[in-house]
Scaffold this active site. Structure first.
Site, PDB file in Angstrom:
ATOM      1  N   TYR A  60     -14.848   3.646   8.074  1.00 47.47           N
ATOM      2  CA  TYR A  60     -14.958   2.367   7.965  1.00 47.47           C
ATOM      3  C   TYR A  60     -16.601   1.825   8.207  1.00 47.47           C
ATOM      4  O   TYR A  60     -16.876   0.704   8.873  1.00 47.47           O
ATOM      5  CB  TYR A  60     -14.324   1.333   8.426  1.00 47.47           C
ATOM      6  CG  TYR A  60     -12.922   1.372   7.840  1.00 47.47           C
ATOM      7  CD1 TYR A  60     -12.771   0.543   6.572  1.00 47.47           C
ATOM      8  CD2 TYR A  60     -11.835   2.075   8.162  1.00 47.47           C
ATOM      9  CE1 TYR A  60     -11.793   0.460   5.739  1.00 47.47           C
ATOM     10  CE2 TYR A  60     -10.601   2.171   7.412  1.00 47.47           C
ATOM     11  CZ  TYR A  60     -10.552   1.404   6.042  1.00 47.47           C
ATOM     12  OH  TYR A  60      -9.566   1.371   5.411  1.00 47.47           O
ATOM     13  N   HIS A 102       0.933  -1.236   0.142  1.00 49.23           N
ATOM     14  CA  HIS A 102       0.000  -0.081  -0.041  1.00 49.23           C
ATOM     15  C   HIS A 102       0.855   1.308  -0.085  1.00 49.23           C
ATOM     16  O   HIS A 102       1.914   1.301   0.643  1.00 49.23           O
ATOM     17  CB  HIS A 102      -0.981  -0.009   1.188  1.00 49.23           C
ATOM     18  CG  HIS A 102      -1.850   1.083   1.366  1.00 49.23           C
ATOM     19  ND1 HIS A 102      -1.744   2.339   1.573  1.00 49.23           N
ATOM     20  CD2 HIS A 102      -3.282   1.003   1.047  1.00 49.23           C
ATOM     21  CE1 HIS A 102      -2.828   3.039   1.585  1.00 49.23           C
ATOM     22  NE2 HIS A 102      -3.898   2.195   1.289  1.00 49.23           N
ATOM     23  N   ASP A 130     -13.263   2.419  -0.639  1.00 50.60           N
ATOM     24  CA  ASP A 130     -12.260   2.703   0.762  1.00 50.60           C
ATOM     25  C   ASP A 130     -13.084   3.636   1.285  1.00 50.60           C
ATOM     26  O   ASP A 130     -14.337   4.215   1.093  1.00 50.60           O
ATOM     27  CB  ASP A 130     -11.013   3.234   0.189  1.00 50.60           C
ATOM     28  CG  ASP A 130      -9.702   3.203   1.118  1.00 50.60           C
ATOM     29  OD1 ASP A 130     -10.342   2.582   2.387  1.00 50.60           O
ATOM     30  OD2 ASP A 130      -8.680   3.424   0.908  1.00 50.60           O
ATOM     31  N   HIS A 131     -12.450   4.338   2.248  1.00 50.03           N
ATOM     32  CA  HIS A 131     -12.965   5.274   3.456  1.00 50.03           C
ATOM     33  C   HIS A 131     -14.213   5.656   2.953  1.00 50.03           C
ATOM     34  O   HIS A 131     -14.428   6.496   1.876  1.00 50.03           O
ATOM     35  CB  HIS A 131     -12.031   6.379   3.715  1.00 50.03           C
ATOM     36  CG  HIS A 131     -10.744   5.734   4.170  1.00 50.03           C
ATOM     37  ND1 HIS A 131      -9.517   6.607   4.211  1.00 50.03           N
ATOM     38  CD2 HIS A 131     -10.339   4.484   4.705  1.00 50.03           C
ATOM     39  CE1 HIS A 131      -8.621   5.882   5.013  1.00 50.03           C
ATOM     40  NE2 HIS A 131      -8.972   4.713   4.780  1.00 50.03           N
ATOM     41  N   CYS A 184      -3.843   2.629  -4.258  1.00 47.49           N
ATOM     42  CA  CYS A 184      -5.100   3.223  -3.621  1.00 47.49           C
ATOM     43  C   CYS A 184      -5.140   4.565  -4.225  1.00 47.49           C
ATOM     44  O   CYS A 184      -4.288   5.526  -4.173  1.00 47.49           O
ATOM     45  CB  CYS A 184      -4.507   3.280  -1.807  1.00 47.49           C
ATOM     46  SG  CYS A 184      -5.831   4.261  -1.100  1.00 47.49           S
ATOM     47  N   HIS A 224      -7.664   0.042  -3.900  1.00 47.48           N
ATOM     48  CA  HIS A 224      -8.510   0.660  -3.139  1.00 47.48           C
ATOM     49  C   HIS A 224      -9.128   1.895  -4.008  1.00 47.48           C
ATOM     50  O   HIS A 224      -8.375   2.788  -4.333  1.00 47.48           O
ATOM     51  CB  HIS A 224      -7.885   1.353  -1.717  1.00 47.48           C
ATOM     52  CG  HIS A 224      -7.451   0.200  -0.944  1.00 47.48           C
ATOM     53  ND1 HIS A 224      -6.733   0.671   0.202  1.00 47.48           N
ATOM     54  CD2 HIS A 224      -7.687  -1.066  -0.781  1.00 47.48           C
ATOM     55  CE1 HIS A 224      -6.129  -0.314   0.930  1.00 47.48           C
ATOM     56  NE2 HIS A 224      -6.786  -1.649   0.297  1.00 47.48           N
TER      57      HIS A 224
HETATM   58  C1  DNO Z   1      -6.317   2.761   5.533  1.00 48.96           C
HETATM   59  C2  DNO Z   1      -5.682   1.640   4.615  1.00 48.96           C
HETATM   60  C3  DNO Z   1      -4.414   1.402   5.271  1.00 48.96           C
HETATM   61  C4  DNO Z   1      -3.990  -0.084   4.859  1.00 48.96           C
HETATM   62  C5  DNO Z   1      -2.564  -0.295   5.188  1.00 48.96           C
HETATM   63  C6  DNO Z   1      -2.091  -1.468   4.588  1.00 48.96           C
HETATM   64  O1  DNO Z   1      -7.439   2.980   5.742  1.00 48.96           O
HETATM   65  O2  DNO Z   1      -5.880   1.783   3.504  1.00 48.96           O
HETATM   66  O3  DNO Z   1      -4.575   1.177   6.711  1.00 48.96           O
HETATM   67  O4  DNO Z   1      -5.052  -1.005   5.003  1.00 48.96           O
HETATM   68  O5  DNO Z   1      -1.706   0.609   4.888  1.00 48.96           O
HETATM   69  O6  DNO Z   1      -1.103  -2.128   5.437  1.00 48.96           O
END
Ligand code: DNO
Length: 356
Positions: free
Chosen positions: A331, A207, A317-318, A245, A272
Protein backbone atom coordinates in the site's frame (compact mmCIF):
# COMPACT_ATOMS: atom_id res chain seq x y z
CA UNK A 1 -16.31 3.43 -13.57
CA UNK A 2 -15.27 5.52 -10.61
CA UNK A 3 -11.62 5.22 -9.62
CA UNK A 4 -10.75 5.33 -5.95
CA UNK A 5 -7.69 4.79 -3.76
CA UNK A 6 -7.55 2.88 -0.51
CA UNK A 7 -6.58 5.08 2.42
CA UNK A 8 -6.14 3.83 5.98
CA UNK A 9 -6.40 7.20 7.75
CA UNK A 10 -3.80 9.74 8.83
CA UNK A 11 -2.56 7.71 11.80
CA UNK A 12 -2.13 4.53 9.85
CA UNK A 13 -1.07 5.39 6.33
CA UNK A 14 2.16 6.81 4.92
CA UNK A 15 0.21 8.23 2.00
CA UNK A 16 -1.58 11.56 2.49
CA UNK A 17 -4.87 12.77 1.06
CA UNK A 18 -2.96 15.64 -0.54
CA UNK A 19 -0.82 13.12 -2.43
CA UNK A 20 -3.85 11.15 -3.50
CA UNK A 21 -5.50 14.31 -4.82
CA UNK A 22 -2.58 14.79 -7.22
CA UNK A 23 -2.94 11.37 -8.85
CA UNK A 24 -4.30 11.89 -12.39
CA UNK A 25 -8.10 11.78 -12.37
CA UNK A 26 -8.23 12.66 -8.65
CA UNK A 27 -9.49 9.36 -7.29
CA UNK A 28 -11.99 9.16 -4.44
CA UNK A 29 -11.23 7.30 -1.24
CA UNK A 30 -11.96 3.82 0.07
CA UNK A 31 -11.69 4.67 3.74
CA UNK A 32 -12.02 2.89 7.04
CA UNK A 33 -11.97 3.24 10.80
CA UNK A 34 -9.47 0.46 11.34
CA UNK A 35 -9.28 0.86 15.12
CA UNK A 36 -12.94 0.03 15.75
CA UNK A 37 -13.03 -3.66 16.69
CA UNK A 38 -15.16 -5.97 14.55
CA UNK A 39 -18.56 -6.41 16.16
CA UNK A 40 -18.90 -2.83 17.42
CA UNK A 41 -21.04 -0.12 15.86
CA UNK A 42 -19.00 2.67 14.28
CA UNK A 43 -19.53 5.88 16.26
CA UNK A 44 -21.34 8.58 14.26
CA UNK A 45 -18.87 11.29 15.31
CA UNK A 46 -15.93 9.23 14.01
CA UNK A 47 -17.62 8.69 10.66
CA UNK A 48 -18.40 12.42 10.46
CA UNK A 49 -14.79 13.29 11.23
CA UNK A 50 -13.47 10.93 8.54
CA UNK A 51 -15.93 12.24 5.97
CA UNK A 52 -15.04 15.84 6.78
CA UNK A 53 -11.33 15.14 6.55
CA UNK A 54 -11.70 13.46 3.15
CA UNK A 55 -14.03 16.15 1.82
CA UNK A 56 -11.86 18.98 3.14
CA UNK A 57 -9.10 17.51 0.97
CA UNK A 58 -11.45 17.84 -2.03
CA UNK A 59 -12.17 14.10 -2.27
CA UNK A 60 -15.19 11.87 -1.80
CA UNK A 61 -15.84 9.07 0.66
CA UNK A 62 -18.34 6.74 -1.02
CA UNK A 63 -16.68 3.41 -0.31
CA UNK A 64 -15.68 1.82 2.98
CA UNK A 65 -13.10 -0.94 2.98
CA UNK A 66 -13.77 -2.68 5.26
CA UNK A 67 -16.39 -3.00 7.94
CA UNK A 68 -15.05 -6.27 9.32
CA UNK A 69 -17.29 -9.13 10.32
CA UNK A 70 -17.01 -10.44 13.86
CA UNK A 71 -16.03 -14.11 14.05
CA UNK A 72 -19.24 -14.94 15.95
CA UNK A 73 -21.17 -14.06 12.78
CA UNK A 74 -18.99 -16.41 10.75
CA UNK A 75 -19.13 -19.24 13.27
CA UNK A 76 -22.82 -18.71 14.16
CA UNK A 77 -22.11 -18.19 17.88
CA UNK A 78 -24.83 -16.71 20.13
CA UNK A 79 -23.25 -13.23 20.25
CA UNK A 80 -23.81 -12.89 16.51
CA UNK A 81 -27.20 -11.21 16.86
CA UNK A 82 -25.74 -8.36 18.88
CA UNK A 83 -22.88 -8.01 16.39
CA UNK A 84 -25.31 -7.99 13.47
CA UNK A 85 -27.41 -5.34 15.18
CA UNK A 86 -24.27 -3.22 15.51
CA UNK A 87 -23.40 -3.87 11.87
CA UNK A 88 -26.83 -2.60 10.85
CA UNK A 89 -26.31 0.54 12.92
CA UNK A 90 -23.01 1.06 11.09
CA UNK A 91 -24.70 0.59 7.71
CA UNK A 92 -27.37 3.14 8.61
CA UNK A 93 -24.82 5.66 9.81
CA UNK A 94 -22.61 5.22 6.76
CA UNK A 95 -25.51 5.27 4.31
CA UNK A 96 -27.01 8.42 5.75
CA UNK A 97 -23.62 10.08 5.24
CA UNK A 98 -23.34 9.22 1.55
CA UNK A 99 -21.46 5.92 1.62
CA UNK A 100 -22.58 3.76 -1.30
CA UNK A 101 -20.54 0.56 -0.96
CA UNK A 102 -19.17 -1.49 1.93
CA UNK A 103 -16.45 -3.99 1.13
CA UNK A 104 -16.11 -6.90 3.55
CA UNK A 105 -14.93 -10.48 3.58
CA UNK A 106 -16.08 -13.73 5.12
CA UNK A 107 -12.72 -15.44 5.54
CA UNK A 108 -12.36 -17.35 8.81
CA UNK A 109 -9.63 -16.11 11.18
CA UNK A 110 -7.38 -14.41 8.62
CA UNK A 111 -7.92 -11.87 5.91
CA UNK A 112 -5.45 -12.28 3.01
CA UNK A 113 -2.43 -14.53 3.52
CA UNK A 114 1.07 -14.35 2.05
CA UNK A 115 4.32 -16.13 2.82
CA UNK A 116 6.52 -13.10 2.13
CA UNK A 117 5.70 -9.42 2.32
CA UNK A 118 8.98 -8.25 0.79
CA UNK A 119 9.86 -10.73 -1.92
CA UNK A 120 12.70 -9.27 -3.94
CA UNK A 121 11.90 -9.09 -7.64
CA UNK A 122 14.59 -9.07 -10.28
CA UNK A 123 14.31 -5.30 -10.84
CA UNK A 124 15.13 -4.67 -7.15
CA UNK A 125 11.57 -3.83 -6.11
CA UNK A 126 9.76 -5.94 -3.51
CA UNK A 127 6.27 -7.41 -3.59
CA UNK A 128 3.94 -9.65 -1.63
CA UNK A 129 4.24 -13.31 -2.54
CA UNK A 130 2.72 -16.67 -1.72
CA UNK A 131 4.51 -20.00 -1.81
CA UNK A 132 2.46 -22.96 -0.74
CA UNK A 133 5.43 -24.92 0.58
CA UNK A 134 6.37 -22.02 2.86
CA UNK A 135 2.80 -21.76 4.13
CA UNK A 136 2.69 -25.51 4.73
CA UNK A 137 5.75 -25.25 6.98
CA UNK A 138 4.09 -22.68 9.21
CA UNK A 139 2.10 -23.34 12.30
CA UNK A 140 -0.76 -20.86 11.88
CA UNK A 141 -0.22 -19.64 15.41
CA UNK A 142 3.19 -18.40 14.35
CA UNK A 143 2.23 -17.03 11.00
CA UNK A 144 0.55 -14.17 12.84
CA UNK A 145 3.85 -13.27 14.52
CA UNK A 146 5.84 -13.80 11.35
CA UNK A 147 3.53 -11.65 9.31
CA UNK A 148 3.26 -8.83 11.81
CA UNK A 149 7.03 -8.82 12.37
CA UNK A 150 7.56 -8.63 8.63
CA UNK A 151 5.19 -5.72 8.34
CA UNK A 152 7.79 -3.28 9.69
CA UNK A 153 5.43 -1.86 12.27
CA UNK A 154 2.40 -1.36 10.06
CA UNK A 155 -0.70 -3.14 11.24
CA UNK A 156 -1.92 -5.23 8.36
CA UNK A 157 -5.58 -5.32 7.41
CA UNK A 158 -7.09 -8.47 8.88
CA UNK A 159 -3.96 -9.18 10.91
CA UNK A 160 -4.68 -6.88 13.81
CA UNK A 161 -2.57 -7.83 16.86
CA UNK A 162 -5.69 -7.98 19.11
CA UNK A 163 -7.23 -10.67 16.91
CA UNK A 164 -3.99 -12.52 16.46
CA UNK A 165 -3.45 -12.76 20.22
CA UNK A 166 -6.65 -14.86 20.31
CA UNK A 167 -5.65 -17.06 17.43
CA UNK A 168 -5.85 -20.39 19.31
CA UNK A 169 -9.33 -19.58 20.53
CA UNK A 170 -10.34 -18.48 17.03
CA UNK A 171 -9.16 -21.73 15.47
CA UNK A 172 -11.06 -23.69 18.12
CA UNK A 173 -14.25 -21.77 17.30
CA UNK A 174 -14.08 -22.98 13.70
CA UNK A 175 -13.60 -26.71 14.39
CA UNK A 176 -17.27 -27.48 13.78
CA UNK A 177 -17.75 -24.95 10.98
CA UNK A 178 -18.01 -26.75 7.65
CA UNK A 179 -18.26 -24.90 4.34
CA UNK A 180 -21.97 -25.51 4.40
CA UNK A 181 -22.31 -23.97 7.87
CA UNK A 182 -20.19 -21.01 6.90
CA UNK A 183 -22.45 -20.46 3.91
CA UNK A 184 -25.55 -20.70 6.12
CA UNK A 185 -24.02 -18.17 8.47
CA UNK A 186 -23.34 -15.80 5.58
CA UNK A 187 -26.96 -16.16 4.49
CA UNK A 188 -28.17 -15.47 8.03
CA UNK A 189 -26.06 -12.30 8.09
CA UNK A 190 -27.21 -11.14 4.65
CA UNK A 191 -30.88 -11.81 5.35
CA UNK A 192 -30.58 -9.65 8.46
CA UNK A 193 -28.71 -6.69 6.97
CA UNK A 194 -29.93 -6.40 3.37
CA UNK A 195 -33.25 -4.66 4.19
CA UNK A 196 -31.24 -1.84 5.84
CA UNK A 197 -28.84 -1.76 2.89
CA UNK A 198 -31.81 -1.30 0.57
CA UNK A 199 -33.31 1.39 2.77
CA UNK A 200 -30.05 3.34 3.11
CA UNK A 201 -28.81 2.58 -0.42
CA UNK A 202 -25.59 0.90 0.69
CA UNK A 203 -24.37 -1.97 -1.48
CA UNK A 204 -22.53 -4.85 0.17
CA UNK A 205 -19.52 -6.07 -1.80
CA UNK A 206 -17.93 -9.26 -0.54
CA UNK A 207 -14.22 -9.73 -1.21
CA UNK A 208 -13.14 -13.20 -2.35
CA UNK A 209 -10.94 -15.46 -0.26
CA UNK A 210 -7.30 -14.63 -0.76
CA UNK A 211 -5.73 -16.91 -1.87
CA UNK A 212 -8.76 -18.55 -3.46
CA UNK A 213 -8.18 -22.00 -1.98
CA UNK A 214 -8.32 -23.53 1.49
CA UNK A 215 -5.56 -22.75 3.98
CA UNK A 216 -4.82 -24.18 7.44
CA UNK A 217 -7.83 -26.46 7.22
CA UNK A 218 -10.26 -23.54 7.54
CA UNK A 219 -13.44 -23.46 5.44
CA UNK A 220 -13.58 -21.08 2.46
CA UNK A 221 -16.66 -20.16 0.43
CA UNK A 222 -15.68 -17.36 -2.02
CA UNK A 223 -13.06 -19.00 -4.23
CA UNK A 224 -14.49 -19.36 -7.73
CA UNK A 225 -17.41 -18.96 -10.09
CA UNK A 226 -19.46 -21.69 -8.47
CA UNK A 227 -19.02 -20.23 -4.95
CA UNK A 228 -19.90 -16.76 -6.20
CA UNK A 229 -23.00 -18.05 -8.00
CA UNK A 230 -24.13 -19.64 -4.73
CA UNK A 231 -23.54 -16.56 -2.64
CA UNK A 232 -25.28 -14.23 -5.06
CA UNK A 233 -28.29 -16.51 -5.31
CA UNK A 234 -28.62 -17.07 -1.55
CA UNK A 235 -29.88 -13.49 -1.37
CA UNK A 236 -31.02 -12.15 -4.72
CA UNK A 237 -31.12 -8.46 -3.83
CA UNK A 238 -28.68 -6.45 -5.96
CA UNK A 239 -27.46 -5.03 -2.65
CA UNK A 240 -25.80 -8.39 -2.07
CA UNK A 241 -22.85 -7.97 -4.42
CA UNK A 242 -19.19 -8.46 -5.04
CA UNK A 243 -15.80 -6.84 -4.80
CA UNK A 244 -14.20 -8.59 -7.73
CA UNK A 245 -10.50 -8.73 -6.94
CA UNK A 246 -8.62 -9.69 -10.10
CA UNK A 247 -5.32 -10.61 -8.46
CA UNK A 248 -6.99 -12.58 -5.71
CA UNK A 249 -9.27 -14.74 -7.87
CA UNK A 250 -6.70 -14.71 -10.66
CA UNK A 251 -4.18 -16.58 -8.49
CA UNK A 252 -6.07 -19.72 -9.44
CA UNK A 253 -5.70 -20.50 -13.15
CA UNK A 254 -9.18 -22.07 -13.07
CA UNK A 255 -10.68 -18.59 -12.63
CA UNK A 256 -11.22 -16.81 -15.94
CA UNK A 257 -11.47 -13.19 -14.78
CA UNK A 258 -12.89 -11.50 -17.93
CA UNK A 259 -15.53 -14.27 -18.11
CA UNK A 260 -16.42 -13.75 -14.44
CA UNK A 261 -16.74 -10.00 -14.99
CA UNK A 262 -19.15 -10.62 -17.86
CA UNK A 263 -21.10 -13.19 -15.90
CA UNK A 264 -21.47 -11.28 -12.63
CA UNK A 265 -21.49 -7.76 -14.12
CA UNK A 266 -24.69 -6.50 -12.53
CA UNK A 267 -23.60 -7.61 -9.06
CA UNK A 268 -20.06 -6.18 -9.12
CA UNK A 269 -20.12 -2.97 -7.10
CA UNK A 270 -16.41 -2.62 -6.51
CA UNK A 271 -13.34 -4.09 -8.16
CA UNK A 272 -9.69 -4.33 -7.15
CA UNK A 273 -7.55 -4.41 -10.24
CA UNK A 274 -4.03 -5.80 -9.90
CA UNK A 275 -1.71 -8.31 -11.50
CA UNK A 276 0.18 -11.36 -10.27
CA UNK A 277 2.78 -13.69 -11.70
CA UNK A 278 1.83 -17.33 -11.26
CA UNK A 279 4.86 -19.62 -11.10
CA UNK A 280 2.94 -22.84 -10.61
CA UNK A 281 -0.49 -23.56 -9.17
CA UNK A 282 -0.32 -22.30 -5.59
CA UNK A 283 2.79 -20.14 -6.03
CA UNK A 284 2.68 -16.55 -7.16
CA UNK A 285 4.05 -13.13 -6.52
CA UNK A 286 2.44 -9.79 -7.06
CA UNK A 287 3.75 -7.58 -9.84
CA UNK A 288 3.24 -4.15 -11.33
CA UNK A 289 -0.19 -3.75 -12.90
CA UNK A 290 1.24 -4.08 -16.45
CA UNK A 291 -0.04 -7.11 -18.38
CA UNK A 292 3.45 -7.95 -19.62
CA UNK A 293 4.75 -8.21 -16.04
CA UNK A 294 2.22 -10.76 -14.81
CA UNK A 295 -0.07 -13.64 -15.68
CA UNK A 296 -3.26 -11.59 -16.03
CA UNK A 297 -4.19 -9.65 -19.13
CA UNK A 298 -5.25 -6.26 -17.82
CA UNK A 299 -6.38 -5.15 -21.26
CA UNK A 300 -8.86 -8.04 -21.43
CA UNK A 301 -9.99 -7.30 -17.88
CA UNK A 302 -10.62 -3.62 -18.58
CA UNK A 303 -12.22 -4.51 -21.91
CA UNK A 304 -14.66 -6.79 -20.08
CA UNK A 305 -15.53 -3.94 -17.70
CA UNK A 306 -15.96 -1.61 -20.65
CA UNK A 307 -18.16 -4.06 -22.56
CA UNK A 308 -20.51 -4.60 -19.62
CA UNK A 309 -20.79 -0.84 -19.09
CA UNK A 310 -19.26 -0.97 -15.62
CA UNK A 311 -20.21 2.07 -13.55
CA UNK A 312 -19.08 0.83 -10.12
CA UNK A 313 -15.96 1.66 -8.13
CA UNK A 314 -12.48 0.48 -9.07
CA UNK A 315 -9.22 0.77 -7.26
CA UNK A 316 -5.69 -0.26 -8.08
CA UNK A 317 -4.55 -2.87 -5.64
CA UNK A 318 -1.34 -3.97 -3.96
CA UNK A 319 1.64 -2.20 -5.41
CA UNK A 320 5.27 -3.19 -5.22
CA UNK A 321 7.65 -1.17 -3.08
CA UNK A 322 9.60 0.87 -5.57
CA UNK A 323 11.90 3.91 -5.48
CA UNK A 324 12.82 3.18 -1.85
CA UNK A 325 9.37 3.94 -0.58
CA UNK A 326 8.71 2.87 3.03
CA UNK A 327 5.06 2.03 3.43
CA UNK A 328 2.59 -0.56 4.54
CA UNK A 329 3.28 -3.68 2.43
CA UNK A 330 1.23 -3.49 -0.77
CA UNK A 331 0.00 0.00 0.00
CA UNK A 332 2.65 2.50 -0.99
CA UNK A 333 1.84 5.50 -3.15
CA UNK A 334 4.06 5.07 -6.17
CA UNK A 335 3.22 1.71 -7.67
CA UNK A 336 -0.49 2.09 -7.03
CA UNK A 337 -0.45 5.55 -8.65
CA UNK A 338 1.30 3.99 -11.66
CA UNK A 339 -1.45 1.37 -11.62
CA UNK A 340 -4.13 4.06 -11.82
CA UNK A 341 -2.36 5.82 -14.68
CA UNK A 342 -2.18 2.53 -16.58
CA UNK A 343 -5.81 1.61 -15.90
CA UNK A 344 -6.93 5.06 -17.04
CA UNK A 345 -4.81 4.65 -20.18
CA UNK A 346 -6.35 1.29 -20.98
CA UNK A 347 -9.84 2.66 -20.40
CA UNK A 348 -9.33 5.72 -22.59
CA UNK A 349 -7.84 3.62 -25.39
CA UNK A 350 -10.65 1.07 -25.22
CA UNK A 351 -13.25 3.82 -25.15
CA UNK A 352 -11.80 5.82 -28.04
CA UNK A 353 -10.97 2.68 -30.04
CA UNK A 354 -14.56 1.67 -29.72
CA UNK A 355 -15.76 4.93 -31.14
CA UNK A 356 -13.39 4.81 -34.14
C1 DNO B 1 -6.09 -6.84 0.81
C2 DNO B 1 -7.49 -6.39 0.69
C3 DNO B 1 -8.33 -7.10 1.71
C4 DNO B 1 -9.76 -6.59 1.71
C5 DNO B 1 -10.61 -7.31 2.70
C6 DNO B 1 -12.04 -6.86 2.65
O1 DNO B 1 -5.23 -6.07 0.59
O2 DNO B 1 -7.97 -6.56 -0.57
O3 DNO B 1 -7.75 -6.89 2.97
O4 DNO B 1 -9.77 -5.24 2.02
O5 DNO B 1 -10.55 -8.67 2.53
O6 DNO B 1 -12.63 -7.11 3.87
Amino acid sequence: MKIIFRWFGSNDDSVTLEQIRQIPGKPGIAGTLGDIPAGEAWPANRIDALKKQVEDAGLKLEVIESVNIHDSIKTGAPERDKCIENYITTIERLGSRGVKVICYNFMPVFDWTRSDLYKKLEDGSTALSYEQKEIDKINPENIAQTISKGSKGYSLPGWEPERMSRIKELFAAYTEVTEEKLRDNLKYFLDAIIPSCEKYDVKMAIHPDDPPWGIFGLPRIVRNESDITKLLSMCSSPYNGLTLCTGCLGASTANDIPAMIRKFADRIHFTHVRNIKIHSEGDFNETSHLSADGSLDLYEIMKAYYDVGYTGYLRPDHGRMIWNEQARPGYGLYDRALGIAYINGLWEAINKGNRA
